[in-house]
Design a protein around this motif. Sequence first.
Motif, short mmCIF file in Angstrom:
data_model
loop_
_atom_site.label_atom_id
_atom_site.label_comp_id
_atom_site.label_asym_id
_atom_site.label_seq_id
_atom_site.Cartn_x
_atom_site.Cartn_y
_atom_site.Cartn_z
N MET A 1 10.55 -54.41 0.80
CA MET A 1 9.56 -55.26 0.16
C MET A 1 8.33 -54.44 -0.19
O MET A 1 7.91 -53.59 0.58
CB MET A 1 9.15 -56.40 1.08
N LYS A 42 8.34 -62.48 -11.09
CA LYS A 42 9.74 -62.05 -10.96
C LYS A 42 9.90 -61.06 -9.81
O LYS A 42 10.87 -61.13 -9.06
CB LYS A 42 10.23 -61.44 -12.27
N ARG A 43 8.94 -60.13 -9.66
CA ARG A 43 9.01 -59.17 -8.56
C ARG A 43 8.89 -59.87 -7.21
O ARG A 43 9.61 -59.56 -6.26
CB ARG A 43 7.92 -58.10 -8.70
N GLU A 45 9.79 -62.86 -6.52
CA GLU A 45 11.07 -63.53 -6.28
C GLU A 45 12.15 -62.51 -5.87
O GLU A 45 12.87 -62.72 -4.89
CB GLU A 45 11.52 -64.28 -7.54
N GLN A 46 12.24 -61.41 -6.60
CA GLN A 46 13.27 -60.39 -6.31
C GLN A 46 13.05 -59.73 -4.95
O GLN A 46 14.02 -59.41 -4.26
CB GLN A 46 13.28 -59.32 -7.40
N ASP A 47 11.79 -59.55 -4.56
CA ASP A 47 11.49 -58.92 -3.27
C ASP A 47 11.62 -59.89 -2.11
O ASP A 47 11.43 -59.49 -0.96
CB ASP A 47 10.08 -58.31 -3.28
N GLY A 48 11.90 -61.15 -2.38
CA GLY A 48 12.15 -62.11 -1.31
C GLY A 48 10.92 -62.82 -0.76
O GLY A 48 11.02 -63.55 0.22
N TYR A 49 9.76 -62.62 -1.39
CA TYR A 49 8.57 -63.36 -0.94
C TYR A 49 8.69 -64.84 -1.32
O TYR A 49 8.25 -65.70 -0.59
CB TYR A 49 7.29 -62.78 -1.56
N THR A 51 11.41 -67.62 -1.94
CA THR A 51 12.84 -67.83 -1.68
C THR A 51 13.41 -69.02 -2.43
O THR A 51 14.62 -69.27 -2.36
CB THR A 51 13.10 -68.01 -0.18
N GLY A 52 12.57 -69.79 -3.12
CA GLY A 52 13.06 -70.92 -3.88
C GLY A 52 11.94 -71.88 -4.22
O GLY A 52 10.80 -71.72 -3.79
#
Length: 154
Positions: A1, A42-43, A45-49, A51-52
């Motif tokens: 992350m 987008k980053r 979301e992609q890095d997992g900060y 989650t939905g």
Amino acid sequence: MNELDNLDRAILAVLTRDGRIPVAKLAERVGLSETPCTRRLKRLEQDGYITGYRAKLSRRAMGLGVLAFAQVRFSVHDRTLADRFEREVLAIDRVISCHNISGTADYLLKIVATDLDEYGDFMRDVLRTLPGVTSVESMLSLREVKPDDGLPAY
């Protein structure tokens, strides 16, 4: 992350209050133009900060007048038994959160029900019959002072 900077934190703070905000308005609120804001989003979301995204439902409007916390205890601490318990709890819609905890109990569950009768039936017919459960202590919420609105964007 990746490490979060102040703009990332600002984006997360706005989204925790309004997950449906259009990107243009989000960009305006955090002081960016749309393109860099979209890239950051987008980053995140992609890095997992992030989650939905989901709708927050009103417990009362859904007819769920009882909010309870249940401390569940096991007498035998066996990994296989705990795994079975956790798998079964994941499938129960009335259990809205489950935590394996330290202290005198093994798990803390947050449970919703329409009324006390339904909660009592749930305790007798479902919760107490789960694998490994030897005792359950319930605490009923009398009033929700601060609802769970997600994590703060520190």
